[in-house]
Write a protein that holds these residues in place. Structure first.
Motif, short mmCIF file in Angstrom:
data_model
loop_
_atom_site.label_atom_id
_atom_site.label_comp_id
_atom_site.label_asym_id
_atom_site.label_seq_id
_atom_site.Cartn_x
_atom_site.Cartn_y
_atom_site.Cartn_z
N ALA A 166 12.12 5.72 -3.50
CA ALA A 166 11.11 5.40 -2.48
C ALA A 166 11.03 3.89 -2.28
N LEU A 201 1.18 9.05 -5.79
CA LEU A 201 1.29 10.45 -5.41
C LEU A 201 2.24 11.20 -6.35
N LEU A 202 3.38 10.57 -6.61
CA LEU A 202 4.37 11.20 -7.49
C LEU A 202 3.81 11.37 -8.89
N VAL A 212 11.91 1.94 1.27
CA VAL A 212 10.93 1.12 1.99
C VAL A 212 11.46 -0.31 2.14
N ILE A 235 0.84 -1.21 0.00
CA ILE A 235 0.00 0.00 0.00
C ILE A 235 0.87 1.25 0.00
N VAL A 236 1.92 1.23 0.85
CA VAL A 236 2.79 2.40 0.92
C VAL A 236 3.49 2.63 -0.42
N GLY A 267 0.95 3.80 -2.97
CA GLY A 267 0.54 5.15 -2.60
C GLY A 267 1.58 6.18 -2.97
N SER A 268 2.85 5.91 -2.63
CA SER A 268 3.87 6.94 -2.89
C SER A 268 4.11 7.12 -4.38
#
Lengths: 326, 287
Positions: free
Chosen positions: A299, A29-30, A303, A21-22, A25-26
Motif C-alpha cells: 500500500a 485498517l489492515l 501510494v 492520512i491515507v 488509514g490503510s
C-alpha cells in the motif's frame, strides 16, 4: 515571491498531509482486520508453560493491550524498518525483513519490465492508430486490442505457460533465475510472466493514448503547425504526443495497483519467489503479522508511486504546473 | 434498460446476447439435461471435445466440462452480481449523499474511499478473504457456503469505493445545476431532491461502471481461486481454472473451455459498460 513560496509550501503540505492520512488509514485498517480473525491471535502464536512466560510473549507481540496501542507499536517498528517476525508458536521466529529483502527486488523487476515494455509498445501503436483513425486496419487493431485488454492476465499466463512453456518448450514454464546468476536465463524465465502482464496493459495504454492523441490532433495549434509546413512526423511527436502522454502517465500509475495484484497471481503460476509467493506462504502458514507488513508495504509503495507520477506530470506538462499554482 | 441497445453496433449486440446466455445458464443450469458436474467419470478421464456423453470433453479428473461451465456460471454470477449490487448500492448511496451534503461528512467519506483505494483491489480482497476464511481449527476445512459468503463480502468491500467515487464525482457535476437550485428554492426536501433529481441523472454513469465492476469481480474470483483461497471444492469458473492449471500438457481443452467462457464474459461486460458510458457522453453533450 514570498507569497508564492508560502503558497507552494501550503499546497505541498496539504498534499503531504493527505498522503499521510491515507497511509496511516490503510495500515490501521489492515491492523484492525486481524481483530476479525475467527481465531484469537493469542491462540495462534502464544505457547507457554507458565503464566510468567505467557505474559512476556504477549507483551512482545503487543497482545497484552488494546489493539490500537498494538497498531501504533507496529507502526513505530514499521517506520524504523522492522517488519515483524514469522512466529512459529513454540518453535522460534524468523524476521520478515529477510524475506522481503529477497522477494521485493524480484517483484519490482517484474513490475518494472512490464511497465517499460507496455509503454514502449503502446506509444507507437497509439500514435499509429490515432494517425490512421477511421481506416479499416486501425479498426481491426482497435477491436483486437479491446478484446485483449479484457482477457485476465492469469488466463494469458496459464495459456503461455502451457503453450510456449510446455508444448513448444521455448521458455521455461516455471522458475526464476536472478540476473546476477545468469542474465540470459533471467530474461528467459521472465519472458512469459512479463508478456502475460504486459499484453492487457499494452491494449489499455494504446486505447488511452489514441483517444488523447485524436483530441490533441483537433487542436488549433496542430492546424497552425501544419500550415507552417512542419512535417507530419514533427507535429505528431513534438506537438501532439507530449500533451497527450499525461493521461497515459496517470493511468500507468493507477494501473500499478492492478499490476501488483496481477503480479501476485502470476508469480504463483510461474513459481517466481516474489512478494506474491511470500504473501501466499504467509496466508497458508497463518502468519498474519507478516501478512500485515507485506500488505502495508504494498500500500505504501502504491501510494508513493502515485505521488511520484503526479510530480512527473508537472515536468511533462507545464500547463498542469500552472493549474496547480492557480 | 434493454431499449438503450436498439441502436447498438454488432459488437455490443453480441456481448449482450452472450451475457443473456450466461444469465440463462446461471438461472437454469441445474435443471438442464447435463451430466452431474461433480461426478467424476473414470471411463472418460481427459477425453477431448465432442466425445459421446461429454460435448466439450472432460478434464483429467473426469468432470464434464460443459456441465461444470454451465453450473459454474451460477456461482460466478452470484458472486459477481451480489457483490457489485451490494457494494454498488452502499458506495453509490455514500457517494451521492456525501457530494450533496459536502462538508465534514464528504471529507470523511472521500478520505475513506481514498484509503480503501490505496490498497490494490486484489490485495485488499485477498487479505479480507484470508482473514475471514481462516478456520479456527486447521484440520477442519471451512464449508463452501461460508467461503462463498466471505468472498462475496470481501469483494463487496472492494467494490464500494470504486462505485462510490464514480457516484460522488457524477453527483458533484449535477448538484449545482439550475433545476436543483430551483427545487431547493421551492422548498423541496433534501432527500426528495436526491431521489427525484440527482439519482436519475447519476444512475446511468453507475450502470456503465457497474458492468465494468462485474468484470473486475469475475476476474478477482478467478485470481483468488488460483491463489488457493477461492471457492475451493465448489463449482465456479475460477475454481475450474485453478483445478486444471497444471494439466495443460495432457488435456489443454480443460483449460481452454473455462478460460474462453470467463474471458468472453469479461469482454462482454467491458463492452456493454463502455457502450453505456459512451451513450451517456452523447446525452450530456446535447444538453
Amino acid at each position: 515571491m514570498i507569497n508564492e513560496l508560502i503558497m507552494k509550501l501550503t499546497i505541498f503540505g496539504r498534499r503531504f498531509a493527505q498522503v499521510l492520512i491515507v497511509l496511516i488509514g490503510s495500515t490501521f485498517l489492515l491492523s484492525m482486520l486481524l481483530q476479525l480473525l475467527p481465531v484469537g491471535l493469542e491462540e495462534l502464536y502464544v505457547v507457554s508453560f507458565d503464566e510468567a512466560s505467557r505474559q512476556i510473549q504477549l507483551k512482545r507481540l503487543r497482545l497484552d493491550r488494546n489493539p490500537v496501542f498494538g497498531y501504533f507499536g507496529w507502526l513505530w517498528d514499521f517506520v524504523r524498518g522492522d517488519f515483524g517476525q514469522y512466529i512459529y508458536a513454540g518453535a522460534g521466529e524468523k524476521p520478515v525483513s529477510g524475506q522481503i529483502a529477497a522477494a521485493l527486488p524480484v517483484s519490482l523487476r517484474l513490475v518494472l519490465y512490464v511497465q517499460v515494455i507496455s509503454i514502449l509498445v503502446s506509444v507507437p501503436l497509439g500514435i499509429y492508430t490515432a494517425y490512421r483513425a477511421g481506416r479499416k486496419i486501425e479498426k481491426v487493431i482497435s477491436y483486437g486490442l479491446f478484446t485483449l485488454s479484457a482477457i485476465p492476465n492469469f488466463i494469458l499466463a496459464l495459456l503461455f505457460a502451457g503453450f510456449f512453456g510446455v508444448t513448444l518448450g521455448w521458455f521455461p514454464p516455471l522458475g526464476y533465475v536472478g540476473p546476477s546468476e545468469d542474465l540470459v536465463e533471467h530474461f528467459r524465465t521472465m519472458a512469459l510472466p512479463v508478456l502475460a502482464l504486459a499484453i492487457p496493459l499494452i491494449a489499455a495504454y494504446t486505447r488511452i493514448l489514441r483517444t488523447d492523441m485524436i483530441a490533441s490532433l483537433r487542436e488549433d495549434y496542430v492546424t497552425m503547425a501544419a500550415s507552417k509546413g512542419l512535417s507530419n512526423r514533427r507535429i505528431l511527436f513534438r506537438h501532439v504526443l507530449r500533451p497527450s502522454s499525461i493521461t497515459l502517465l496517470t493511468s500507468a500509475a493507477l494501473n500499478m495497483g492492478g499490476l501488483i495484484g496481477g503480479a501476485l497471481v502470476i508469480e504463483q503460476i510461474f513459481s517466481i519467489p516474489g512478494m506474491g509467493t511470500e504473501i501466499a506462504i504467509a496466508i497458508f502458514g497463518r502468519q498474519f503479522f507478516a501478512l500485515q507488513s507485506y500488505i502495508a508495504l504494498i500500500a505504501v509503495g502504491y501510494v508513493l508511486f502515485n505521488v511520484l507520477v503526479d510530480l512527473l506530470i508537472g515536468f511533462v506538462d507545464p500547463r498542469a504546473r500552472e493549474r496547480r499554482r492557480a | 434498460m434493454l431499449k438503450r441497445f436498439y441502436a447498438a453496433d454488432w459488437f455490443t449486440r453480441v456481448s449482450l446476447l452472450w451475457l443473456l446466455v450466461v444469465a440463462f445458464c446461471s438461472i437454469f443450469g441445474r435443471v438442464l439435461p447435463l451430466p452431474d458436474p461433480s461426478f467424476s467419470n473414470f471411463d472418460s478421464l481427459g477425453v477431448g471435445p465432442f466425445s459421446p456423453g461429454h460435448v466439450l470433453g472432460a478434464d483429467l479428473n473426469g468432470y464434464d466440462l460443459l456441465a461444470n461451465v454451465v453450473v459454474g456460471a451460477q456461482t460466478s454470477m452470484l458472486i459477481a452480481l451480489v457483490s457489485v449490487g451490494a457494494g454498488g448500492s452502499i458506495g453509490a448511496t455514500l457517494g451521492i449523499v456525501a457530494a450533496y451534503r459536502r462538508g465534514r461528512f464528504d471529507y470523511f467519506v472521500n478520505t475513506s474511499f481514498n484509503i480503501l483505494l490505496s490498497i490494490p483491489n486484489l490485495v485488499l480482497g485477498l487479505s479480507l478473504v484470508a482473514v475471514l476464511a481462516t478456520s479456527p481449527n486447521p484440520d477442519v476445512q471451512i464449508s463452501v457456503a461460508r467461503r462463498t459468503f466471505v468472498i462475496v463480502l470481501s469483494l463487496t468491500v472492494v467494490i464500494i469505493p470504486i462505485l462510490g467515487r464514480i457516484a460522488r464525482g457524477a453527483t458533484l457535476a449535477w448538484v449545482n445545476r439550475d433545476f436543483v437550485t430551483a427545487a431547493r428554492s421551492m422548498g423541496m426536501r433534501d432527500n426528495q431532491i436526491i431521489l427525484r433529481h440527482i439519482v436519475p441523472n447519476v444512475l446511468p454513469a453507475i450502470y456503465g461502471v457497474g458492468f465494468l465492476a462485474v468484470g473486475v469481480v469475475i476476474v478477482a474470483e478467478g485470481a483468488l481461486s488460483l491463489l488457493g483461497v477461492g471457492v475451493i471444492d465448489g463449482i465456479s469458473w475460477g475454481s475450474m481454472i485453478a483445478r486444471v492449471a497444471g494439466d495443460f500438457e495432457f488435456a489443454p481443452h480443460s483449460l481452454y473451455v473455462p478460460a474462453i467462457v470467463l474471458s468472453l464474459t469479461v469482454i462482454s461486460c467491458n463492452q456493454i459498460g463502455d457502450y453505456l458510458r459512451s451513450r451517456l457522453d452523447i446525452r450530456e453533450g446535447k444538453i
